[in-house]
Design an enzyme around this catalytic site. Structure first.
Site, PDB file in Angstrom:
ATOM      1  N   ASN A 277       0.788  -1.286  -0.540  1.00  0.00           N
ATOM      2  CA  ASN A 277      -0.180   0.161  -0.228  1.00  0.00           C
ATOM      3  C   ASN A 277       1.132   0.744  -0.092  1.00  0.00           C
ATOM      4  O   ASN A 277       1.407   1.525   0.978  1.00  0.00           O
ATOM      5  CB  ASN A 277      -0.882  -0.332   1.507  1.00  0.00           C
ATOM      6  CG  ASN A 277      -1.178  -1.213   1.503  1.00  0.00           C
ATOM      7  OD1 ASN A 277      -2.265  -2.081   0.797  1.00  0.00           O
ATOM      8  ND2 ASN A 277      -1.617  -1.564   2.671  1.00  0.00           N
ATOM      9  N   GLU A 308       8.896  -4.287  -0.863  1.00  0.00           N
ATOM     10  CA  GLU A 308       7.263  -3.924  -1.124  1.00  0.00           C
ATOM     11  C   GLU A 308       7.848  -2.576  -1.288  1.00  0.00           C
ATOM     12  O   GLU A 308       6.996  -1.935  -2.480  1.00  0.00           O
ATOM     13  CB  GLU A 308       6.846  -4.024  -0.147  1.00  0.00           C
ATOM     14  CG  GLU A 308       6.040  -5.214   0.911  1.00  0.00           C
ATOM     15  CD  GLU A 308       5.953  -5.910  -0.111  1.00  0.00           C
ATOM     16  OE1 GLU A 308       4.914  -5.539  -0.722  1.00  0.00           O
ATOM     17  OE2 GLU A 308       5.619  -7.130   0.174  1.00  0.00           O
TER      18      GLU A 308
END
Length: 862
Positions: A277, A308
């Protein structure tokens, strides 16, 4: 449920029709601290502004919610009972410009999907976080749940006073009365929006960068975890890796980090390793280490942090159009994680770990009947969910490593830079990336893409060597083969290494190397002709390509005798991986592989490789060993593990790795007695700290062999009354060798919905003990009778866990294979994703039977 499984065709039509201007999402989660029914749902108010290319047309919005209070479209009140069916909101007579307002009661999750609610057993505190990939944002707010309908998001969250609340954007002003409003994001996809809320422990830092043109970038950094884990939280180490990664990606991507702040939340009961995210990355809290771990655990965490972070560009800034091109983010992030790890952090052996551990996942997935190309055919969301697999991640990353060898690193990175600039905040397909790489490399990548990205299967590379009377090479060729089911041969850029001893007892070292493009079934390597006979020919030296490596007879004999003398750690890792491939393929008896582990694993310097060998040895013992020899093999392996444990440097990571391996193997009375002594302090191994995590590790085999009963496990939970302690206790309770225990575990995990995702996983892990085959035999027919109902009634995450974890793999026998075939033949209309899971487990079982037959046929070796 009708409408829940969005198809690609539906998404394409909606994407053609609609474009989204903005989301404004207001969530009220104050109910999270209530009790009873009030704590089951929260209010979700969504205002969605979008355009329609064909005024008058119809479409639908996605929402999974227990109830909808009101739906307003362009000021017109719609009856929720008429337009909402539990998964979709029908939108008729759309205007050119539209505003949709949906007021709903959404459900807190206990499965890790949507808005997960966790109550800490240690202190009663409540923690929330969201997890959406691929399509669970619709469990939290009304939306168009597909990656190509990007939009700016503005979140407002009303939470209990005193809570920390985070989202993708920075907090916009001060929180007042529990109300937190966040800055509007750049255009992003629904599945990477995020909310984290609760009394989290929060640590902050800042990253600064001055670019060559004099501009400056400042990125606020945050790291957070539950309060109960604060004493274990090494935020400084996390920030160090974070800053190293941001520097590395800025050096190579030439595109400043685009999402403002960078929070990293370590959250409980998380289904994944982590999720990218933007501005609010979430990780499983097991990356906060409650006890001593080896350096491999820190290396893996660093790799995940960098993976990530790479997604901020590959996936978040530029996103795939549909899940067919999931590899555009996952393969790249997997590659970049190792690339950045080696280039920017202290974990310089990242590619060695990748060669031995990560690629084994890919080789396994690519030999299943469900194998698929890296760029896959994803018909719907259930397909997408299952394609977060070893092919999309690890094979794709290995293929990209091969691409770097093929086009050159500079051309590869310049292609990425053009790709980011050209498609920032947009969506792409395979052809968009290939176009940029063709520009920078000057190569036509169409044929490369067809063979590497658009076809499935793994090739085998075998050296073929002839010698003259003076023991010099007359010809060295590489034979390339493909499985009949996937006959594609590929162009492999490989290094071929020749190894021999220098002196009678010296290490095996490389004395010659050649790079070549293996093309077709047979490729000569003329550069190596005329050289003296090697003891080892290593195809794919340095692990440049993705292929199964085989050996000529002389090389295999060398490895049997002198594998531990191979000096180069990467070469050893490639050889170990190749030997494991031979074992899995039923070409090397399991007893031979276990013998190599017993003799040479103690000389392995790489802790990550060592722990991989331990896991593979246990698999070989449990699944690939001939049944009549398994007990003896287990005893031999446990004795070797204990021997290496006692030899290991006190307090070292190798000592801890051998301790954990021995604990996993312990079964004989004297071995269990030693474990009991380590637990109660009457036995001691110099330098081995039996901390709380290791205590739970010891308790599982003690419970599984009936030594530790429920009272012992309850007492240990009282000693460690934490969320982690509860998971460990549940696993150990389910491991006990009792029919009543197994029945209770089955009831909780399969027949009811009382457990959270983390406790279902723990229960299943304890239930499925390979040493309890007779006790578990009655659950073979029960499994096949239950799985279709489980898939229908439970969430896909829980369904996948139950179907995979409880497949009766502990009964490696023809009857289990027949039962799996019978279910597949008798359920042709079952959900394709469910059939795929059963087919994969069935294939693993058939492979185990072939490997056992190979082991049975082999005579004993010295």
């Amino acid at each position: 449920m009708p409408g829940e499984n969005l198809s690609r065709d539906e998404a394409q039509e909606r994407g053609r029709l609609l474009s989204v201007d903005a989301y404004d999402v207001a969530l009220d989660v104050r109910s999270a601290v209530a009790s009873g029914p009030e704590a089951e749902t929260f209010r979700s108010l969504t205002t969605l502004r979008f355009r329609c290319a064909e005024p008058g047309a119809s479409a639908f919005a996605d929402l999974l919610a227990p109830s909808v209070t009101s739906v307003t479209l362009n000021g017109r009140e719609l009856d929720p009972a008429e337009v909402f069916d539990g998964t979709r909101i029908t939108l008729d007579a759309l205007a050119a410009e539209n505003t949709l307002v949906v007021d709903a009661r959404c459900a807190y999750s206990r499965s890790g999907e949507g808005m997960h609610r966790f109550v800490d057993p240690e202190d009663g505190e409540v923690y929330l976080y969201t997890q959406y990939e691929p399509a669970d944002a619709r469990r939290v707010f009304a939306n168009f749940e597909q990656p190509d309908l990007k939009a700016p998001f503005t979140f407002e969250v009303t939470a209990p006073e005193g809570w920390l609340v985070l989202s993708n954007g920075a907090l916009d002003g001060e929180a007042e009365g529990g109300r937190h409003r966040f800055a509007t994001t750049e255009p992003i996809s629904t599945y990477i929006t995020a909310v984290v809320a609760g009394p989290y422990h929060y640590v902050c830092d800042v990253y600064r960068r001055t670019f060559e043109d004099g501009t400056e970038l400042e990125v606020p950094l945050g790291a957070l975890c539950r309060k109960g884990l604060a004493k274990h939280f090494d935020a400084d180490e996390i920030f160090t890796v974070t800053k190293q990664g941001l520097d590395f990606f800025h050096d190579h991507f030439d595109f400043p980090y685009p999402f403002g702040k960078y929070d990293q939340a370590f959250v409980p009961e998380y289904n994944l390793g982590a999720m990218e995210n933007p501005g609010c990355v979430t990780f499983r809290e097991e990356f906060i280490f409650r006890g001593k771990v080896t350096e491999a655990s820190y290396e893996r965490r660093a790799n995940v942090i960098l993976h990530e972070m790479a997604h901020m560009w590959f996936g978040d800034l530029v996103t795939m159009q549909w899940w067919d091109d999931l590899w555009l983010k996952e393969s790249y992030a997997d590659f970049m994680g190792a690339f950045a790890q080696v280039g920017a952090t202290r974990f310089a052996d990242g590619w060695i770990t990748f060669a031995n551990r990560r690629k084994s996942w890919a080789y396994h997935a690519d030999q299943l009947p469900s194998t698929h190309p890296v760029t896959a055919d994803i018909r719907d969301l259930e397909d997408a969910k299952l394609n977060f697999d070893g092919i999309t991640y690890a094979k794709g990353a290995a293929v990209l490593k091969q691409l770097v060898a093929y086009v050159g690193q500079d051309a590869f990175l310049e292609g990425a830079r053009r790709y980011f600039k050209r498609h920032a905040y947009g969506n792409t397909r395979l052809t968009d990336l290939l176009a940029a790489l063709e520009e920078t490399s000057g190569r036509d990548l169409a044929s490369w893409s067809r063979s590497w990205l658009e076809t499935a299967g793994v090739n085998s590379l075998t050296p073929q060597v002839t010698y003259d009377a003076q023991d010099r090479i007359t010809e060295l060729s590489i034979l390339q083969e493909a499985a009949p089911s996937h006959p594609q041969l590929r162009v492999h850029r490989v290094a071929v290494g020749l190894y021999r001893r220098q002196g009678a007892d010296a290490a095996l070292v490389r004395y010659a190397r050649a790079e070549v493009d293996v093309d077709g079934p047979r490729t000569a390597v003329p550069e190596l002709a005329g050289l003296e006979r090697p003891e080892l020919v290593l195809v794919n030296d340095e692990d440049l390509t993705y292929a199964k490596v085989r050996f000529d007879e002389g090389s295999l004999a060398t490895l049997r005798a002198r594998l531990g003398d191979l000096a180069d750690p990467m070469a050893r890792a490639v050889c170990w991986a190749a030997l494991w491939g031979l074992t899995r393929d039923g070409l090397m008896p399991a007893r031979d592989y276990l013998g190599l582990v017993r003799r040479f694993a103690g000389r392995e310097t790489g802790i990550g490789v060592l722990q991989s060998l331990h896991g593979q040895a246990q698999t070989a013992l449990e699944l690939y060993s001939a049944p009549d020899r398994r007990e003896q093999a287990a005893r031999e392996l446990a004795e070797a593990a204990l021997h290496e444990l006692r030899l290991a440097e006190p307090g070292s990571g190798h000592q801890l790795a051998w301790a954990r391996h021995f604990i996993a193997l312990a079964a004989a009375p004297d071995e269990l007695q030693l474990l009991q002594g380590l637990l109660d302090g009457t036995a001691k191994i110099d330098g081995l700290d039996v901390d709380q995590e290791l205590r739970w590790t010891i308790l599982e085999p003690l419970a599984a062999h009936g030594v530790a009963d429920e009272s012992v496990l309850n007492a240990e939970l009282a000693r460690d009354n934490t969320a982690s302690g509860k998971r460990h206790q549940v696993r150990c309770l389910a491991a006990r060798p009792s029919a009543e225990v197994k029945a209770a575990a089955w009831e909780q995990a399969v027949e009811s919905d009382v457990l959270s995702n983390a406790l279902v996983e723990a229960t299943n892990a304890g239930f499925a003990q390979f040493g309890q085959r007779e006790l578990l035999a009655p659950y073979r027919p029960r499994y096949f009778a239950a799985i279709e109902r489980v898939w229908r009634e439970r969430s896909i995450e829980i369904g996948m866990e139950v179907v995979r974890a409880l497949f009766p793999a502990w009964l490696v026998e023809q009857e289990t294979l027949d039962a799996a075939d019978g279910w597949l033949d008798g359920h042709p209309q079952a959900a394709p994703a469910l059939r795929r899971l059963v087919l994969e487990k069935r294939d693993d079982l058939a492979r185990a039977l072939r490997a056992q037959a190979c082991d049975e046929a082999a005579g004993p070796r010295p």
